[in-house]
Design a protein around this motif. Structure first.
Motif, PDB file in Angstrom:
ATOM      1  N   TYR A 147      55.480  12.242  70.728  1.00 41.39           N
ATOM      2  CA  TYR A 147      55.799  13.691  70.677  1.00 41.39           C
ATOM      3  C   TYR A 147      54.668  14.425  69.543  1.00 41.39           C
ATOM      4  N   GLN A 150      50.891  14.457  70.694  1.00 43.35           N
ATOM      5  CA  GLN A 150      50.709  15.229  71.578  1.00 43.35           C
ATOM      6  C   GLN A 150      50.418  16.726  71.384  1.00 43.35           C
ATOM      7  N   ARG A 151      51.035  17.197  70.004  1.00 41.18           N
ATOM      8  CA  ARG A 151      51.203  18.479  69.608  1.00 41.18           C
ATOM      9  C   ARG A 151      50.320  18.606  68.509  1.00 41.18           C
ATOM     10  N   ASP A 152      49.194  17.596  68.125  1.00 43.34           N
ATOM     11  CA  ASP A 152      48.122  17.748  67.419  1.00 43.34           C
ATOM     12  C   ASP A 152      48.594  17.674  65.993  1.00 43.34           C
ATOM     13  N   ILE A 258      61.201  23.512  66.847  1.00 41.11           N
ATOM     14  CA  ILE A 258      60.630  22.253  66.864  1.00 41.11           C
ATOM     15  C   ILE A 258      61.578  21.100  66.803  1.00 41.11           C
ATOM     16  N   GLU A 261      63.275  20.971  70.154  1.00 46.56           N
ATOM     17  CA  GLU A 261      62.319  20.515  71.228  1.00 46.56           C
ATOM     18  C   GLU A 261      62.170  18.961  71.323  1.00 46.56           C
TER      19      GLU A 261
END
Length: 459
Positions: A147, A150-152, A258, A261
């Motif tokens: 997770y 993937q979102r840096d 966040i 999510e």
């Protein structure tokens, strides 16, 4: 070359030659051959092995196999005529790698209580339920990293040994090379300072994560934490793992987005990739578990302030063990009432009184509350706790003095507010509570491989 049983059962082609390592779950003899159920821990299902009486070691070894014995089996994979299994392995070689005396091996073919299994923590992952927990825990761990990557986000390894008490509750395990024979203040005076100052096992990596968030932007830490809290509840451990993201240029609202999510991402991933194990929990541990988790994925989370939560609790037609008034720290019974009986879904509670929250949380304009949030879920209560951090030097300095914190010792933390300070936020998610929620396990001791609790540290 050996293959894992989960791959054989899902991808194995009939007529192919297979070699598998595993442990015997059961043996059943009939006529001139035996049925063996073999499991290697890769999945819940066993692989059925047909052992013909013509095998050279059939009488001397195969007919003496019992639960727990380790074997290497080679043979041809064939379509199974039995219901509930697509294939079976017809062995032309069975090598006994390790014996398990049936008179001594405690995991015979019957259901064992979780309390009993805690007494043999070195063997309990061989059971169906605890093996399934381990696989789900592994998948959730993978999902956490996936997770954030993937979102840096950048992963940061924060120290296990620390000189700062993030929560300020004084529940740290002291790190020393000396044998301490006293307690309390006398013990602190007796300790030889290996690091030149008092040090303990970390209760959180948050403060150090802030250092890197204010340099790299979005970071997270995922590691073990420790609390010397003498609590024996089904929700507490002395050693546990924490997921702690920290985001620069981030307010409380984005922080909650966040958290929501991430939780939905993890639940979706485990339902998709651990179906067999989740069916076990759904059927035997918590009825309706999969439906409950799916509803969390599908529904929006609720949002209320702490003050609104107190008003709801005061109006409740229910007698709570802990009396309700503005300024109290919500107890598990309050949290579960809100999520299970009132809102019936996960719920964010925000803007707690500053008097019950740590010094680093941002003070709201009312001067009484802080920009904090807790995510409460049915069945567990609090699963996530977070806040917007106090980025204003003067306000943070005053809050630290009020809390009795040595500002010189935390000078580095104050420096972050002097040199390019920005709004930033983060939260902590107790990984074991997440695993407990996902599996439906009633006791948190079942969702960590080796539970450490007051008076108990097996293995």
């Amino acid at each position: 070359m050996t293959n894992r049983i989960n791959k054989i059962l899902t991808e194995g082609k009939t007529g192919s030659r297979q070699t598998v390592n595993g442990w015997v779950r059961t043996r059943r003899d009939t006529g001139s051959f035996s049925f063996l159920e073999i499991n290697d821990g890769s999945c819940l299902a066993n692989l059925q092995v047909i052992a013909e009486g013509t095998l050279p070691n059939y009488s001397e070894e195969i007919k003496k196999l019992s639960a727990g014995c380790a074997v290497t089996v080679s043979g041809d994979l064939k379509e199974s005529p039995a219901k509930g299994q697509a294939v079976e392995l017809h062995a032309d070689s069975i090598i006994v790698v390790g014996w398990a005396d049936p008179e001594e091996y405690p995991l015979q073919k019957k259901r064992h209580s979780f309390e009993f299994l805690r007494e043999i923590s070195h063997l309990r992952p061989r059971t169906n339920a605890l093996g399934a927990v381990s696989r789900v825990r592994s998948r959730l761990s993978w999902g956490v990293h996936n997770y954030f990557q993937q979102r840096d986000f950048f992963q940061i390894h924060t120290p296990v040994i620390t000189t700062s008490d993030c929560e300020g509750a004084g529940e740290m395990f002291t790190v020393t090379t000396e044998k301490v024979e006293k307690s309390g203040a006398d013990a602190a005076a007796q300790v030889k300072e290996f690091f030149g100052k008092s040090a303990g096992l970390t209760v959180s990596g948050q403060l150090q994560a802030e250092v890197y968030a204010l340099a790299l932007g979005d970071v997270y830490t995922f590691g073990p934490t420790f609390r010397a809290e003498k609590s024996h509840t089904s929700r507490h451990l002395s050693e546990f793992w924490m997921i702690e993201p920290e985001m620069a240029f981030c307010d409380l609202e984005k922080n909650m987005q966040i958290a929501e999510e991430m939780l939905k991402y993890l639940l979706s991933d485990v339902l998709e990739n651990c179906r067999e194990d989740m069916q076990l929990f759904h059927k035997f541990i918590e009825k309706g578990l999969i439906d409950k988790l799916q509803s969390v994925i599908d529904d929006d989370f609720g949002h209320i302030s702490y003050t609104e939560a107190i008003e709801v609790l005061l109006k409740a037609e229910k007698q709570f063990e802990y009396p309700v008034s503005w300024g109290i720290d919500l107890q598990a019974e309050h949290e579960r009432y809100l999520t299970e009986e009132v809102y019936k879904r996960p719920l964010f509670v925000t803007d707690y009184p500053s008097s019950i929250k740590p010094f680093y949380m941002r003070l709201n304009d009312d001067g009484k509350t802080v920009a904090a949030m807790d995510l409460l879920v049915p069945g567990i209560g609090e699963i996530v706790g977070g806040s917007q951090r106090e980025e204003r030097y003067d306000v943070l300095y005053s809050r630290m003095l009020e809390a009795g914190i040595d500002v010189e010792q935390y000078g580095w933390y104050l420096d972050l507010r002097k040199f390019g300070s920005v709004p930033h936020s983060g939260f902590g998610l107790g990984f074991e509570r997440l695993v407990q929620y996902v599996t439906g396990m009633a006791n948190i001791r079942e969702v960590i491989p080796f539970p450490r609790t007051p008076g108990s540290a097996p293995c």
